[in-house]
Design a protein around this motif. Sequence first.
Motif, PDB file in Angstrom:
ATOM      1  N   GLU A 155       0.831  -1.211   0.000  1.00 20.80           N
ATOM      2  CA  GLU A 155       0.000   0.000   0.000  1.00 20.80           C
ATOM      3  C   GLU A 155       0.862   1.257   0.000  1.00 20.80           C
ATOM      4  N   PHE A 156       1.983   1.213   0.713  1.00 24.31           N
ATOM      5  CA  PHE A 156       2.856   2.382   0.840  1.00 24.31           C
ATOM      6  C   PHE A 156       3.623   2.668  -0.450  1.00 24.31           C
ATOM      7  N   LEU A 157       4.157   1.616  -1.106  1.00 17.15           N
ATOM      8  CA  LEU A 157       5.027   1.828  -2.265  1.00 17.15           C
ATOM      9  C   LEU A 157       4.313   1.637  -3.602  1.00 17.15           C
ATOM     10  N   GLY A 158       3.169   0.937  -3.604  1.00 23.04           N
ATOM     11  CA  GLY A 158       2.387   0.820  -4.828  1.00 23.04           C
ATOM     12  C   GLY A 158       2.857  -0.223  -5.808  1.00 23.04           C
ATOM     13  N   TYR A 159       3.677  -1.166  -5.390  1.00 27.96           N
ATOM     14  CA  TYR A 159       4.107  -2.231  -6.299  1.00 27.96           C
ATOM     15  C   TYR A 159       2.992  -3.262  -6.473  1.00 27.96           C
ATOM     16  N   PHE A 284       9.685   3.898 -10.912  1.00 31.13           N
ATOM     17  CA  PHE A 284      10.754   4.603 -10.217  1.00 31.13           C
ATOM     18  C   PHE A 284      10.293   4.940  -8.789  1.00 31.13           C
ATOM     19  N   THR A 285      11.077   4.546  -7.815  1.00 28.00           N
ATOM     20  CA  THR A 285      10.824   4.861  -6.412  1.00 28.00           C
ATOM     21  C   THR A 285      11.949   5.760  -5.953  1.00 28.00           C
ATOM     22  N   GLN A 289      11.528   7.637  -0.673  1.00 29.58           N
ATOM     23  CA  GLN A 289      10.684   6.444  -0.563  1.00 29.58           C
ATOM     24  C   GLN A 289      11.526   5.210  -0.244  1.00 29.58           C
ATOM     25  N   ARG A 290      12.689   5.147  -0.879  1.00 32.05           N
ATOM     26  CA  ARG A 290      13.587   4.012  -0.603  1.00 32.05           C
ATOM     27  C   ARG A 290      14.073   4.039   0.841  1.00 32.05           C
TER      28      ARG A 290
END
Length: 731
Positions: A155-159, A284-285, A289-290
């Motif tokens: 949910e946080f990163l959207g992968y 692209f993160t 975010q990383r």
Amino acid sequence: MSSPSNLYPQKIDLTNCDKEPIHIIGKIQSFGVLFVMDKITQQITHYSENFATFFQQDDLVLTKASDLLSLPQLDQLFAKLKEQRSVAFEVTIFDKLCTLMAYDLDAKIVVEFEPKSSIGEILQQQQQLTNIVSELSNAKDEQQMCDKAAGLIKEFLGYDRVMVYKFDENWNGAVIAESKEDHLESWKGLNYPSTDIPQQARALFLKQGVRIIADVNDNVVSIVPKSPANNQPIDLTLSELRASSPIHIEYLQNMKVGATLTAAIVYENSLWGLIACHHYGPRFTNYYQRQSAKFLTQVFSTQLGLRSSNKNLELINSSNRVRATLVDQMSVDWDIAKGLSAHKDNLTNLTAAPGAAIIIDGEIKKIGKTPTKDELKLLHQWLVAQKGEELFYTNKLSSHYSKADQYKSVASGVLYVAINKEKGDCLLWFKPEKKETIHWGGNPEKAVLSKPGEELSPRKSFEKFIENVAGQSAPWHDYEIAAAKALKQSITEIIVKKYDEVKSLNEKLESAYKELETFSYSISHDLRAPLRGIDGFAQIIKEDYFDSLDDYGQQAIQTIIAATSKMDKLIDDILALSGLSQKQKKPQWCAMDELIQEILGYLQTEITYPDTALIVHQDLPDIFGDRPMLFQLFLNLISNAFKYSAKVKNPKVEIGSLDQEPTIYFVKDNGIGFDMVHADRIFGVFSRLQLEDYEGSGIGLAIVKRVVEKHNGSIKVQSEKEKGTTFFVSF
């Protein structure tokens, strides 16, 4: 611009990918740019070939760092690098908002740039992070925490897919939790061979923590040197932009994956597993975010560690309680085998093993489910001979010891601890075979594909492959191995304590025995004078007044004289026994024939025992020892033989030797004999089996035993009631 360096490795395939130097791969991903500058001169020594494209400056010439960064920006960079090895902050270059990332590389500094995220996005991430940390903290157990972590990070990163990937002891990985888009096939429960993430990649995860591939199909950018003098590969271990191995890219392409983010789960400085994020298109993160993903993974690792530590602590405490009980049980009567096996808390309670064995002094004691005693004997011999170790454990015994395949149902796993390597004393625990069905993401035996004339490449199929595993047990956990070591230490301490106590008791006994001998010698010696006085006066009364005494008086005088004679003989025997301990042995060769004849003459057997038939073997072998002591020894044996056979019909005494080495001398009679249950007792002081009708002090055989011991010899007896007795003596 210069052409790419030819120093970077060109020939890498699956035959040597575990040695691939991916930290000096010499390429970066195209979403950012990189240059390397000399720390002193600030001259640029290397740079990526995409600077003009990234900053949209076709005429850009890079010679010094100041060609790109302002003096305040350079000052900020150097100031931050004084405090820590790697740094990041925002800069604006050619009106482009960027995140500058840099790290110290000894005499050089590596500087990278990537597009900067917006302030609103960063604030939103901070709020999400707070919620995620709270959710992870509320998880009930390890599995729930892994499931929550996968869902919250997705949910946080959207992968499209987020997995929690756990390594086993052989670095194979398993997907233990997953969150994915509905249309995707689930990979939860799938296993992947260790070759999918080779050793050097795992090492980089430990150092860097988080890593992205923004576009699997990206045209990566080469790093080139400014001059031939700088034509050396740059260490990209801490690089945020480092390109991936071509083999790994091919692997991801075979999986149809478009982008990845991977974060290391580190527990006790070791790689426990990974948070693996897959996207099925480019993604692209950004740096922040990383870093957020890295922070979340660290929080997850900490929570995981705490729960694992608490669980291990419970197991360790339980094991310690059992060990304390076992120590108490062993200490009751100093019986190690009994203390470990004969109670409710036994050896199996110390670990999760349902079977155990104790081998002490060659005796095997089994507990629970184990191989047979014959199988244990052979296994024990192999462990002692082949391993020679104090500790050995495996969950697949048959791979080390082929005979174990016969009893794998009860002992596929073994934990062996030597208590005394020289004697072979040891403890063994057994775990049964645990048959498993492992679901692999593709055939692990075909992780490498090849065709004639082609290079090796990663497998193309990731369809579920089922493997049935047999012949191995559940693994041995650290707490079980530690518990076995601790128990060994406790047993060693018990043995040492027992030895010290026995040694102390022996010293006290030896001291008391010496004092008793001195006392008995002194008392016996001091009794002689008054005893002789009594005997002397009794003899005078008998000679001068016997006829004037009535019957009672005459009987009293006779009793006094007989009693003093008996006591005098007792004192002689006590003095003889006491004197043996203090007397120094003076060995010499003695003619046994002469010694026997001297003893027979002393006893006057022909006069005292006229009805007894005497058989004396001729040419008896000579004997080496202290002659006076040997005289005492055979005098007691021969006199006993005559005495205890005198009252039977046709009494007979035989003295001889057996023709063997060493020579065994014997004294045999056909007298009253005794029950062999008393065989050990007869050699004790004042120990008499016949108290009536036979005179004696009860010390004669104690003297015999003492003389034999002083000569390091042995004495044995054979007897049967009413049939006679034979004593055998050898030196």
